[in-house]
Design an enzyme around this catalytic site. Structure first.
Site, short mmCIF file in Angstrom:
data_model
loop_
_atom_site.label_atom_id
_atom_site.label_comp_id
_atom_site.label_asym_id
_atom_site.label_seq_id
_atom_site.Cartn_x
_atom_site.Cartn_y
_atom_site.Cartn_z
N SER A 297 0.84 -1.19 0.00
CA SER A 297 0.00 0.00 0.00
C SER A 297 0.89 1.26 0.00
O SER A 297 1.64 1.46 -0.95
CB SER A 297 -0.97 -0.04 1.18
OG SER A 297 -2.01 0.88 1.01
N ASP B 32 -9.37 -4.77 -5.91
CA ASP B 32 -8.90 -3.72 -4.99
C ASP B 32 -9.59 -2.39 -5.30
O ASP B 32 -9.39 -1.82 -6.37
CB ASP B 32 -7.38 -3.58 -5.13
CG ASP B 32 -6.75 -2.76 -4.02
OD1 ASP B 32 -7.46 -1.95 -3.39
OD2 ASP B 32 -5.54 -2.91 -3.80
#
Length: 319
Positions: free
Chosen positions: A183, A273
């Site tokens: 991330s 995602d």
């Protein structure tokens, strides 16, 4: 194949939407020169941690803007010769976490440095003063000020400065240094490998900080990216500055740094995602010119990717 984005075949060709500033390379060359001119005043303080394999240290150094930046440093006990090293970068708002999380790398004969991003959940200071709004996020910090004061400009430089400090350690082989993170940590992994070309291997997963305009156009400027929406709603509700704002954000867009990467890259991502959409990850990945491969999880989103941690460990163990 499940997806909330483009089909995989299109993702593999996607080149990104966010504008790239015309002086992008000159800006980052100048920023790196500023970083290299800093005396980092490195401080290593031993940390007592009861285990049998690692010597542990609190590492602090001076970064851009005078901020004192913190990282955990672990190295195998009784070091002999020069060892490979791995830099770890954490997720948004978090910290470098617990010492024990890095012992597998130390047990494998590797030095580990784990950065705390300035002003987030760890011990690093953030002393760069900016004008304009900050609301509740870091992407927009400094957006209405000089680009040198943009938050992520300085965090990107922290990653490169940490890499340089580790590479200069007598127990580290500077030609065998890698980096990894997910991330925000994935975005910082790409930034570090771009700004420190000696990085040998880089293993990001679902990298943040890529292709901001694409996120906005997908109506996914929520969660990690919601400060973009709040900025427009509060300070440019008619989007009269839209081109200007996205171009300035292009300064801290890792897809535009990606062509600088010389490291071998392993990237993991999930096609479901909605936090860092697959197209934004591929926008960066497709610009990497060095050896690279993806590990794609069709049914997974922004979450743990089964087996990927082991894949990263094996990949970085090959340094």
């Amino acid at each position: 194949m499940p997806t909330i984005d483009m089909p995989l075949a299109e993702l593999e060709r996607y080149e990104g939407r966010n504008p790239r500033p015309e002086d992008f390379d000159a800006f980052w060359d100048s920023s790196l020169a500023e970083m290299r001119a800093i005396d980092p005043q490195v401080e290593l303080t031993p940390h007592e941690f009861r285990q049998n394999i690692a010597d542990c240290f609190h590492l602090r150094f001076t970064g851009t803007g005078g901020s004192r930046v913190y990282a955990k440093l672990l190295r195998p006990k009784n070091v002999q010769g020069r060892l490979p090293a791995v830099l770890h970068f954490h997720g948004y708002s978090a910290s470098s976490g617990d010492w024990n999380g890095y012992l597998s790398y130390v047990a494998n004969g590797m030095v580990v440095a784990a950065l705390d991003c300035r002003g987030q959940g760890g011990q690093s200071d953030d002393t760069v003063a900016t004008k304009g709004p900050t609301l509740n996020g870091h992407i927009i910090r400094g957006l209405d000020d000089d680009r040198e004061k943009m938050y992520y400009r300085n965090v990107f430089l922290d990653t490169a400065q940490l890499a340089n400090i580790v590479m200069e350690m007598p127990e580290v082989d500077p030609q065998r240094v890698g980096c990894t993170g997910g991330s925000q940590g994935g975005g910082l992994t790409l930034a570090c490998a771009a700004l420190e070309p000696r990085i040998k291997r880089a293993a990001p997963w679902f990298p943040f900080l890529s292709d901001y305009q694409r996120v906005w156009e997908m109506d996914l400027d929520v969660a990690a990216y919601d400060e973009l929406r709040k900025f427009f709603r509060s300070f440019d509700p008619r989007h009269e500055r839209e081109a200007e704002i996205f171009t300035k954000l292009g300064t801290i867009d890792v897809q535009h740094l990606a062509p600088r990467i010389q490291a071998e890259v392993l990237m993991g991502l999930g096609l479901m995602d909605t936090i860092t959409p697959p197209s934004t990850c591929f926008a960066a990945y497709n610009k990497i010119k060095s050896k690279k491969r993806t590990v794609v999880y069709p049914d997974f989103g922004h979450e743990g990717l089964p087996g990927f941690g082991d894949t990263v460990f094996e990949f970085l163990s090959g340094l």
